[in-house]
Design an enzyme around this catalytic site. Structure first.
Site, PDB file in Angstrom:
ATOM      1  N   GLY A  20       0.831  -1.218   0.000  1.00  0.00           N
ATOM      2  CA  GLY A  20       0.000   0.000   0.000  1.00  0.00           C
ATOM      3  C   GLY A  20       0.853   1.251   0.000  1.00  0.00           C
ATOM      4  N   TYR A 154      -7.606 -17.297   4.756  1.00  0.00           N
ATOM      5  CA  TYR A 154      -7.062 -16.166   3.980  1.00  0.00           C
ATOM      6  C   TYR A 154      -7.403 -16.346   2.498  1.00  0.00           C
ATOM      7  CZ  TYR A 154      -3.575 -13.188   1.658  1.00  0.00           C
ATOM      8  OH  TYR A 154      -2.947 -12.263   0.847  1.00  0.00           O
TER       9      TYR A 154
HETATM   10  P1  NAD Z   1       1.620  -5.213   5.380  1.00  0.00           P
HETATM   11  O1  NAD Z   1       1.260  -6.080   6.540  1.00  0.00           O
HETATM   12  O2  NAD Z   1       3.080  -5.002   5.072  1.00  0.00           O
HETATM   13  O3  NAD Z   1       0.901  -3.805   5.530  1.00  0.00           O
HETATM   14  C1  NAD Z   1      -0.483  -3.770   5.864  1.00  0.00           C
HETATM   15  C2  NAD Z   1      -0.950  -2.359   6.118  1.00  0.00           C
HETATM   16  O4  NAD Z   1      -2.325  -2.391   6.521  1.00  0.00           O
HETATM   17  C3  NAD Z   1      -0.202  -1.655   7.216  1.00  0.00           C
HETATM   18  O5  NAD Z   1      -0.069  -0.310   6.827  1.00  0.00           O
HETATM   19  C4  NAD Z   1      -1.163  -1.766   8.413  1.00  0.00           C
HETATM   20  O6  NAD Z   1      -0.964  -0.729   9.359  1.00  0.00           O
HETATM   21  C5  NAD Z   1      -2.486  -1.620   7.714  1.00  0.00           C
HETATM   22  N1  NAD Z   1      -3.631  -2.184   8.451  1.00  0.00           N
HETATM   23  C6  NAD Z   1      -3.741  -3.413   9.014  1.00  0.00           C
HETATM   24  N2  NAD Z   1      -4.985  -3.573   9.537  1.00  0.00           N
HETATM   25  C7  NAD Z   1      -5.658  -2.405   9.292  1.00  0.00           C
HETATM   26  C8  NAD Z   1      -6.991  -1.943   9.543  1.00  0.00           C
HETATM   27  N3  NAD Z   1      -7.875  -2.722  10.174  1.00  0.00           N
HETATM   28  N4  NAD Z   1      -7.373  -0.697   9.109  1.00  0.00           N
HETATM   29  C9  NAD Z   1      -6.495   0.103   8.427  1.00  0.00           C
HETATM   30  N5  NAD Z   1      -5.204  -0.290   8.150  1.00  0.00           N
HETATM   31  C10 NAD Z   1      -4.799  -1.512   8.575  1.00  0.00           C
HETATM   32  O7  NAD Z   1       0.841  -5.814   4.144  1.00  0.00           O
HETATM   33  P2  NAD Z   1       1.321  -6.241   2.679  1.00  0.00           P
HETATM   34  O8  NAD Z   1       2.110  -7.490   2.774  1.00  0.00           O
HETATM   35  O9  NAD Z   1       1.887  -5.070   1.978  1.00  0.00           O
HETATM   36  O10 NAD Z   1      -0.089  -6.644   2.015  1.00  0.00           O
HETATM   37  C11 NAD Z   1      -0.921  -5.676   1.397  1.00  0.00           C
HETATM   38  C12 NAD Z   1      -2.031  -6.393   0.641  1.00  0.00           C
HETATM   39  O11 NAD Z   1      -1.462  -7.258  -0.329  1.00  0.00           O
HETATM   40  C13 NAD Z   1      -2.909  -7.275   1.533  1.00  0.00           C
HETATM   41  O12 NAD Z   1      -4.238  -7.203   1.077  1.00  0.00           O
HETATM   42  C14 NAD Z   1      -2.346  -8.662   1.307  1.00  0.00           C
HETATM   43  O13 NAD Z   1      -3.284  -9.688   1.543  1.00  0.00           O
HETATM   44  C15 NAD Z   1      -1.972  -8.572  -0.164  1.00  0.00           C
HETATM   45  N6  NAD Z   1      -0.956  -9.543  -0.566  1.00  0.00           N
HETATM   46  C16 NAD Z   1       0.275  -9.532   0.032  1.00  0.00           C
HETATM   47  C17 NAD Z   1       1.219 -10.484  -0.368  1.00  0.00           C
HETATM   48  C18 NAD Z   1       2.599 -10.507   0.242  1.00  0.00           C
HETATM   49  O14 NAD Z   1       3.304 -11.513   0.053  1.00  0.00           O
HETATM   50  N7  NAD Z   1       3.041  -9.472   0.926  1.00  0.00           N
HETATM   51  C19 NAD Z   1       0.892 -11.436  -1.335  1.00  0.00           C
HETATM   52  C20 NAD Z   1      -0.378 -11.419  -1.902  1.00  0.00           C
HETATM   53  C21 NAD Z   1      -1.292 -10.462  -1.506  1.00  0.00           C
END
Ligand code: NAD
Length: 264
Positions: A20, A154
């Protein structure tokens, strides 16, 4: 190819870290006014600083709100009534065996991963339609189609986003508002780094090497045989949000390093 988003307002949910935050930086670089979101003001302020450090002339503000609740959604709508671009990035993940995943956990995953995106899209899409232009992007996952046996809750929540994205794209047909899902594969975000740090410490290796070993062991079909970077995923999000992607809607766009063994 140049992506220009000057004059557009882009809201990225769950964007104080990870994919994000990466998307927020790139959208700002393309000239969009960006709104970041997280649960605490402290993390939101830090994210604003990070965007400005990456893009010194960025127009960026932030809202602290827990978007897993309707009250949190309402607080965001009051602070940011309209947006041209909505990136439904917020999502949580974690391994837990199916037989240990209780109702409360299932509900939490649906509240955070699915209902936040439903609420955001229902609020922001109508003004996009009135303006004749808009972009909605759901950050799903390769786990949407390649359900991991160690985190079925998930995977199911991410499959739901594909249905939501496709349905909403059809509902908004002919309006100038495109709706797509982006499917990252394993990506070295802060959240994943924290998980990898444990295995790196245990095995005396770097976090990057732990990421490579994770991919080789748990996602052996990966063609790139490594995790993606946050920027690699953010680039697909930014393109999808651009004017250039006007014929792409109702699509599930993979940035999974080839993990999903489909030919299209
Ligand atoms: P991350 O955990 O690094 O960051 C998540 C962000 O969401 C943080 O800024 C956190 O503060 C915020 N957050 C968490 N709960 C919250 C809430 N209830 N309200 C508002 N903000 C909230 O996440 P990421 O790894 O960058 O993942 C981002 C998206 O990408 C997610 O939807 C995840 O499922 C998806 N995704 C990630 C991966 C991966 O390997 N990193 C793979 C596939 C999909």
């Amino acid at each position: 190819m140049q992506i220009k988003l000057t004059g557009k307002t882009a809201l990225v949910t769950g964007s104080t870290e990870g994919i994000g935050l990466g998307a927020a930086k790139q959208l700002a670089e393309c000239g969009a006014r960006v709104i970041v979101n997280g649960r605490t003001q402290q993390k939101v302020d830090k994210a604003i600083e990070a965007v400005i450090a990456a893009v010194p002339n960025a127009e960026v503000t932030g809202v602290a709100a827990d978007l897993s609740t309707s009250e949190g959604g309402q607080a965001l709508f009051e602070a940011v009534p309209e947006a041209d671009i909505l990136v439904n990035n917020l999502g949580i993940y974690g391994a837990l065996d199916f037989f240990e995943t209780d109702d409360e956990t299932w509900q939490q995953y649906f509240d955070v991963n699915v209902m936040s995106a439903v609420r955001m899209s229902r609020h922001y899409a109508p003004a996009m339609v009135d303006n004749g232009w808009g972009r909605i992007v759901f950050i799903a996952s390769e786990s949407s189609v390649n359900i991991p046996s160690e985190m079925i809750h998930y995977g199911v929540s991410k499959t739901a986003l594909l249905g939501l994205s496709r349905g909403l794209a059809k509902r908004l047909a002919g309006t100038g508002v495109t709706v797509n899902a982006v499917l990252p594969g394993p990506t070295m975000s802060e959240g994943v780094q924290n998980i990898m740090a444990e295995s790196a410490a245990r095995n005396g290796i770097s976090v990057e090497e732990a990421g490579v070993r994770f991919v080789q062991k748990h996602r052996p079909s990966s063609v790139i045989q490594r995790m993606a970077t946050v920027d690699e995923v953010a680039s697909m999000i930014t393109y999808t949000c651009s004017e250039l992607a006007s014929a792409t809607t109702g699509s599930a766009l993979r940035v999974d390093g080839g993990v999903v063994d489909f030919v299209m």
